[in-house]
Write an enzyme that holds these catalytic residues in place. Structure first.
Site, short mmCIF file in Angstrom:
data_model
loop_
_atom_site.label_atom_id
_atom_site.label_comp_id
_atom_site.label_asym_id
_atom_site.label_seq_id
_atom_site.Cartn_x
_atom_site.Cartn_y
_atom_site.Cartn_z
N HIS A 182 0.83 -1.21 0.00
CA HIS A 182 0.00 0.00 0.00
C HIS A 182 0.86 1.26 0.00
CE1 HIS A 182 0.66 1.18 4.24
NE2 HIS A 182 0.72 -0.12 4.49
N CYS A 198 2.41 -4.71 7.04
CA CYS A 198 2.23 -4.48 5.61
C CYS A 198 3.49 -3.88 5.00
CB CYS A 198 1.03 -3.57 5.38
SG CYS A 198 -0.54 -4.31 5.88
#
Length: 223
Positions: A182, A198
């Site tokens: 992301h 992440c």
């Protein structure tokens, strides 16, 4: 339109002022030498690549290149992974993500990764993709960080949304791993280990990667 979405030629890199040192091809081992970029912040090529993106749903400001390690800039390198073209490889030790291209090359992006205790590794695929996604904290995160409970129903998209401008959702054996590739506005975090697991890229880089990696793209995350 996002600047520099096409893969630049070697001549374009030289014309842009990027000086590339030699690469020792030794797989994904963190001990290998890395192609280095010298002073890209003075190159018009990189100023354009990381300039403002006004036509997005939420206009994206330019990156202050002085705040980013030059070796975290997006660049084309000799492929060090040995994987098939179209594969995404995250080398957590290097803090680099590679998108393997045809012809023995790869696009290298700088990334931030999960801090100790919040890492994931393995082979998986891009299960789905989203532009300006909604972010919803996990149950474990809400227990660990009570302030995130405010967004139990989802945080609307925007520049400050933790998933940023784009998200690629990592699925393994058809199931969501809850890990993502992301975007982030936190330039200082690229090259570090600060996330909740992440893999984060600059807004400009996740937009570029998103445009190149369809659903079902293989992903390998190495520790």
């Amino acid at each position: 339109m996002t600047a520099a979405l096409s893969v630049p030629s070697r001549r374009a890199f030289m014309a842009g002022g990027a000086s590339l040192a030699a690469l020792t091809l030794a797989g994904c081992a963190t001990s290998r030498r890395i192609e280095r970029i010298d002073q890209p912040q003075f190159s018009d090529y990189y100023l354009q690549m990381y300039g403002p993106i006004p036509n997005e749903r939420f206009p994206i400001p330019a990156i202050d290149l002085a705040k980013l390690d030059p070796n975290m800039f997006r660049t084309v390198v000799s492929d060090p992974t040995g994987e098939a073209p179209g594969t995404i490889v995250v080398n957590t030790g290097e803090r680099h993500l590679y998108l393997v291209l045809e012809g023995g090359q790869a696009i290298r992006y700088g990334v931030g990764i999960g801090r100790d205790g919040f890492t994931w590794s393995g082979r998986a695929k891009v299960g789905r993709k989203a532009e300006w996604p909604t972010w919803t904290p996990t149950k474990e995160m809400m227990e660990r960080q009570p302030e995130t409970r405010e967004f139990a129903g989802g945080m609307p998209p925007g520049l400050t949304n933790p998933l940023g401008a784009r998200a690629l959702y990592i699925y393994q054996d058809g199931r969501d791993t809850l890990y993502r590739l992301h975007g982030t506005m936190e330039v200082w975090s690229i090259g570090g280990a600060v996330s909740s697991g992440c893999v984060r890229l600059l807004f400009h880089d996740i937009i570029d990667l998103y445009s190149r990696a369809p659903v079902d793209t293989p992903i390998i995350v190495n520790q």
